[in-house]
Design a protein around this motif. Structure first.
Motif, PDB file in Angstrom:
ATOM      1  N   VAL A   1     -36.959  -5.595 -21.846  1.00 19.33           N
ATOM      2  CA  VAL A   1     -36.930  -5.973 -23.259  1.00 19.33           C
ATOM      3  C   VAL A   1     -38.244  -5.578 -23.933  1.00 19.33           C
ATOM      4  O   VAL A   1     -38.252  -5.007 -25.029  1.00 19.33           O
ATOM      5  CB  VAL A   1     -36.647  -7.491 -23.416  1.00 19.33           C
ATOM      6  N   ILE A   2     -39.365  -5.852 -23.284  1.00 19.58           N
ATOM      7  CA  ILE A   2     -40.674  -5.497 -23.853  1.00 19.58           C
ATOM      8  C   ILE A   2     -40.794  -3.982 -24.009  1.00 19.58           C
ATOM      9  O   ILE A   2     -41.250  -3.490 -25.045  1.00 19.58           O
ATOM     10  CB  ILE A   2     -41.814  -6.059 -22.988  1.00 19.58           C
ATOM     11  N   LEU A   3     -40.358  -3.229 -23.016  1.00 18.43           N
ATOM     12  CA  LEU A   3     -40.394  -1.775 -23.089  1.00 18.43           C
ATOM     13  C   LEU A   3     -39.527  -1.265 -24.247  1.00 18.43           C
ATOM     14  O   LEU A   3     -39.929  -0.360 -24.983  1.00 18.43           O
ATOM     15  CB  LEU A   3     -39.926  -1.172 -21.764  1.00 18.43           C
ATOM     16  N   THR A   4     -38.367  -1.861 -24.436  1.00 17.17           N
ATOM     17  CA  THR A   4     -37.494  -1.484 -25.549  1.00 17.17           C
ATOM     18  C   THR A   4     -38.174  -1.757 -26.885  1.00 17.17           C
ATOM     19  O   THR A   4     -38.157  -0.908 -27.787  1.00 17.17           O
ATOM     20  CB  THR A   4     -36.160  -2.261 -25.476  1.00 17.17           C
ATOM     21  N   LEU A   5     -38.792  -2.930 -27.008  1.00 14.10           N
ATOM     22  CA  LEU A   5     -39.483  -3.273 -28.258  1.00 14.10           C
ATOM     23  C   LEU A   5     -40.651  -2.323 -28.521  1.00 14.10           C
ATOM     24  O   LEU A   5     -40.868  -1.892 -29.660  1.00 14.10           O
ATOM     25  CB  LEU A   5     -39.976  -4.722 -28.208  1.00 14.10           C
ATOM     26  N   MET A   6     -41.387  -1.987 -27.481  1.00 17.76           N
ATOM     27  CA  MET A   6     -42.507  -1.053 -27.643  1.00 17.76           C
ATOM     28  C   MET A   6     -41.997   0.328 -28.070  1.00 17.76           C
ATOM     29  O   MET A   6     -42.586   0.967 -28.941  1.00 17.76           O
ATOM     30  CB  MET A   6     -43.310  -0.939 -26.353  1.00 17.76           C
ATOM     31  N   ALA A   7     -40.916   0.767 -27.469  1.00 17.22           N
ATOM     32  CA  ALA A   7     -40.347   2.074 -27.819  1.00 17.22           C
ATOM     33  C   ALA A   7     -39.852   2.076 -29.267  1.00 17.22           C
ATOM     34  O   ALA A   7     -40.066   3.039 -30.005  1.00 17.22           O
ATOM     35  CB  ALA A   7     -39.217   2.429 -26.861  1.00 17.22           C
ATOM     36  N   LEU A   8     -39.198   1.006 -29.673  1.00 19.32           N
ATOM     37  CA  LEU A   8     -38.732   0.905 -31.062  1.00 19.32           C
ATOM     38  C   LEU A   8     -39.908   0.882 -32.035  1.00 19.32           C
ATOM     39  O   LEU A   8     -39.891   1.567 -33.062  1.00 19.32           O
ATOM     40  CB  LEU A   8     -37.875  -0.348 -31.253  1.00 19.32           C
ATOM     41  N   ASN A   9     -40.912   0.089 -31.727  1.00 19.35           N
ATOM     42  CA  ASN A   9     -42.072  -0.012 -32.604  1.00 19.35           C
ATOM     43  C   ASN A   9     -42.768   1.347 -32.730  1.00 19.35           C
ATOM     44  O   ASN A   9     -43.104   1.785 -33.831  1.00 19.35           O
ATOM     45  CB  ASN A   9     -43.042  -1.062 -32.059  1.00 19.35           C
ATOM     46  N   TYR A  10     -42.959   2.023 -31.616  1.00 28.20           N
ATOM     47  CA  TYR A  10     -43.584   3.345 -31.626  1.00 28.20           C
ATOM     48  C   TYR A  10     -42.734   4.329 -32.436  1.00 28.20           C
ATOM     49  O   TYR A  10     -43.255   5.076 -33.265  1.00 28.20           O
ATOM     50  CB  TYR A  10     -43.771   3.849 -30.192  1.00 28.20           C
ATOM     51  N   SER A  11     -41.435   4.322 -32.202  1.00 29.11           N
ATOM     52  CA  SER A  11     -40.532   5.250 -32.891  1.00 29.11           C
ATOM     53  C   SER A  11     -40.529   5.018 -34.400  1.00 29.11           C
ATOM     54  O   SER A  11     -40.574   5.978 -35.174  1.00 29.11           O
ATOM     55  CB  SER A  11     -39.105   5.101 -32.354  1.00 29.11           C
ATOM     56  N   ILE A  12     -40.468   3.766 -34.809  1.00 29.31           N
ATOM     57  CA  ILE A  12     -40.454   3.471 -36.255  1.00 29.31           C
ATOM     58  C   ILE A  12     -41.783   3.863 -36.876  1.00 29.31           C
ATOM     59  O   ILE A  12     -41.811   4.430 -37.970  1.00 29.31           O
ATOM     60  CB  ILE A  12     -40.154   1.977 -36.494  1.00 29.31           C
ATOM     61  N   ASN A  13     -42.892   3.583 -36.204  1.00 32.01           N
ATOM     62  CA  ASN A  13     -44.197   4.003 -36.733  1.00 32.01           C
ATOM     63  C   ASN A  13     -44.296   5.523 -36.819  1.00 32.01           C
ATOM     64  O   ASN A  13     -44.805   6.063 -37.800  1.00 32.01           O
ATOM     65  CB  ASN A  13     -45.335   3.439 -35.885  1.00 32.01           C
ATOM     66  N   LEU A  14     -43.812   6.215 -35.809  1.00 37.37           N
ATOM     67  CA  LEU A  14     -43.824   7.678 -35.808  1.00 37.37           C
ATOM     68  C   LEU A  14     -42.947   8.216 -36.941  1.00 37.37           C
ATOM     69  O   LEU A  14     -43.365   9.111 -37.691  1.00 37.37           O
ATOM     70  CB  LEU A  14     -43.341   8.198 -34.453  1.00 37.37           C
ATOM     71  N   LEU A  15     -41.758   7.666 -37.069  1.00 35.10           N
ATOM     72  CA  LEU A  15     -40.853   8.102 -38.143  1.00 35.10           C
ATOM     73  C   LEU A  15     -41.449   7.827 -39.525  1.00 35.10           C
ATOM     74  O   LEU A  15     -41.339   8.654 -40.424  1.00 35.10           O
ATOM     75  CB  LEU A  15     -39.497   7.406 -38.017  1.00 35.10           C
ATOM     76  N   SER A  16     -42.074   6.671 -39.689  1.00 35.53           N
ATOM     77  CA  SER A  16     -42.639   6.346 -41.008  1.00 35.53           C
ATOM     78  C   SER A  16     -43.833   7.238 -41.333  1.00 35.53           C
ATOM     79  O   SER A  16     -44.096   7.519 -42.493  1.00 35.53           O
ATOM     80  CB  SER A  16     -43.033   4.873 -41.087  1.00 35.53           C
ATOM     81  N   TYR A  17     -44.531   7.708 -40.307  1.00 36.36           N
ATOM     82  CA  TYR A  17     -45.647   8.626 -40.527  1.00 36.36           C
ATOM     83  C   TYR A  17     -45.139   9.994 -41.006  1.00 36.36           C
ATOM     84  O   TYR A  17     -45.726  10.614 -41.873  1.00 36.36           O
ATOM     85  CB  TYR A  17     -46.457   8.790 -39.235  1.00 36.36           C
ATOM     86  N   HIS A  18     -44.025  10.426 -40.444  1.00 34.20           N
ATOM     87  CA  HIS A  18     -43.488  11.747 -40.759  1.00 34.20           C
ATOM     88  C   HIS A  18     -42.466  11.746 -41.890  1.00 34.20           C
ATOM     89  O   HIS A  18     -42.133  12.805 -42.417  1.00 34.20           O
ATOM     90  CB  HIS A  18     -42.858  12.374 -39.513  1.00 34.20           C
ATOM     91  N   SER A  19     -41.935  10.593 -42.249  1.00 36.56           N
ATOM     92  CA  SER A  19     -40.888  10.527 -43.272  1.00 36.56           C
ATOM     93  C   SER A  19     -41.236   9.487 -44.332  1.00 36.56           C
ATOM     94  O   SER A  19     -41.331   8.296 -44.030  1.00 36.56           O
ATOM     95  CB  SER A  19     -39.552  10.175 -42.617  1.00 36.56           C
ATOM     96  N   SER A  20     -41.379   9.952 -45.557  1.00 37.62           N
ATOM     97  CA  SER A  20     -41.684   9.009 -46.639  1.00 37.62           C
ATOM     98  C   SER A  20     -40.509   8.069 -46.903  1.00 37.62           C
ATOM     99  O   SER A  20     -40.697   6.936 -47.334  1.00 37.62           O
ATOM    100  CB  SER A  20     -42.077   9.749 -47.918  1.00 37.62           C
ATOM    101  N   LEU A  21     -39.293   8.511 -46.611  1.00 36.59           N
ATOM    102  CA  LEU A  21     -38.124   7.649 -46.783  1.00 36.59           C
ATOM    103  C   LEU A  21     -38.199   6.442 -45.842  1.00 36.59           C
ATOM    104  O   LEU A  21     -37.990   5.299 -46.253  1.00 36.59           O
ATOM    105  CB  LEU A  21     -36.836   8.429 -46.532  1.00 36.59           C
ATOM    106  N   VAL A  22     -38.513   6.693 -44.575  1.00 34.29           N
ATOM    107  CA  VAL A  22     -38.636   5.596 -43.609  1.00 34.29           C
ATOM    108  C   VAL A  22     -39.804   4.693 -43.999  1.00 34.29           C
ATOM    109  O   VAL A  22     -39.697   3.474 -43.934  1.00 34.29           O
ATOM    110  CB  VAL A  22     -38.807   6.137 -42.165  1.00 34.29           C
ATOM    111  N   GLU A  23     -40.906   5.286 -44.431  1.00 32.28           N
ATOM    112  CA  GLU A  23     -42.065   4.500 -44.870  1.00 32.28           C
ATOM    113  C   GLU A  23     -41.684   3.566 -46.020  1.00 32.28           C
ATOM    114  O   GLU A  23     -42.074   2.402 -46.044  1.00 32.28           O
ATOM    115  CB  GLU A  23     -43.206   5.434 -45.297  1.00 32.28           C
ATOM    116  N   LYS A  24     -40.910   4.067 -46.952  1.00 34.10           N
ATOM    117  CA  LYS A  24     -40.471   3.233 -48.081  1.00 34.10           C
ATOM    118  C   LYS A  24     -39.533   2.112 -47.628  1.00 34.10           C
ATOM    119  O   LYS A  24     -39.533   1.037 -48.207  1.00 34.10           O
ATOM    120  CB  LYS A  24     -39.779   4.092 -49.142  1.00 34.10           C
ATOM    121  N   LEU A  25     -38.747   2.389 -46.600  1.00 33.35           N
ATOM    122  CA  LEU A  25     -37.815   1.373 -46.103  1.00 33.35           C
ATOM    123  C   LEU A  25     -38.524   0.227 -45.392  1.00 33.35           C
ATOM    124  O   LEU A  25     -38.077  -0.913 -45.459  1.00 33.35           O
ATOM    125  CB  LEU A  25     -36.793   2.002 -45.149  1.00 33.35           C
ATOM    126  N   ILE A  26     -39.630   0.504 -44.698  1.00 32.41           N
ATOM    127  CA  ILE A  26     -40.264  -0.549 -43.911  1.00 32.41           C
ATOM    128  C   ILE A  26     -41.524  -1.118 -44.557  1.00 32.41           C
ATOM    129  O   ILE A  26     -41.982  -2.170 -44.144  1.00 32.41           O
ATOM    130  CB  ILE A  26     -40.587  -0.083 -42.478  1.00 32.41           C
TER     131      ILE A  26
END
Length: 164
Positions: free
Chosen positions: A78-103
């Motif tokens: 569960v912790i590994l899944t949460l870390m992967a999700l957190n990393y992925s969302i941060n990475l996506l928000s860095y590269h995508s202004s749409l994701v950044e606006k969503l979060i």
């Protein structure tokens, strides 16, 4: 002595299917992220919304791995899944202004040219007394000295002084 008899196989055995653990963690993470996105930004205190969510869920998963789950492996999954999700969302928000606006919230103007924008203050449940307290902490005695004040995405209030 029962105290020293540890069954390592039992300690690391998973009872819940791995995919179910990953799915539960993912749904909780994304669901809580969505819920935190609709509450006022000052609710989370000093942390950005995504950081608050990550810390809360890691703490919850850790708690279960210490006693709620029957194995340490389930807690780590569960912790590994949460870390992967957190990393992925941060990475996506860095590269995508749409994701950044969503979060992330955009800055919200609450003072413009020395005048309080009460409608925006009401959206954040920011009282005049609270705003004045923040002004005093910044060494500003009167709201008329402020060119602009914004409630930032992490809940902090930033000020730009007038140039008089």
């Amino acid at each position: 002595m029962e105290l020293l008899q540890i069954n390592l196989a039992e300690l690391f055995r998973t009872e819940t299917p791995v995919l179910e653990l990953v799915l539960r963690a993912s749904v909780l993470y994304l669901g809580i992220l969505l819920l935190l996105r609709i509450v006022p930004r000052r609710t989370g205190g000093e942390l950005a919304t995504i950081d608050l969510l990550f810390v809360v869920l890691i703490a919850e998963a850790t708690t279960h791995s210490l006693g709620g789950y029957s194995s340490i492996t389930e807690g780590f999954l569960v912790i590994l899944t949460l870390m992967a999700l957190n990393y992925s969302i941060n990475l996506l928000s860095y590269h995508s202004s749409l994701v950044e606006k969503l979060i992330s919230y955009p800055p919200l103007l609450v003072v413009k040219d020395g005048k309080l924008l009460r409608r925006n203050m009401r959206r954040e449940f920011l009282t005049e007394e609270e705003l004045l307290e923040h002004l005093r902490r910044e060494g500003i005695e009167d709201v008329k000295e402020v060119k602009a004040a914004h409630v930032e995405s992490d809940g902090h209030i930033s000020f730009i002084k007038s140039e008089r």
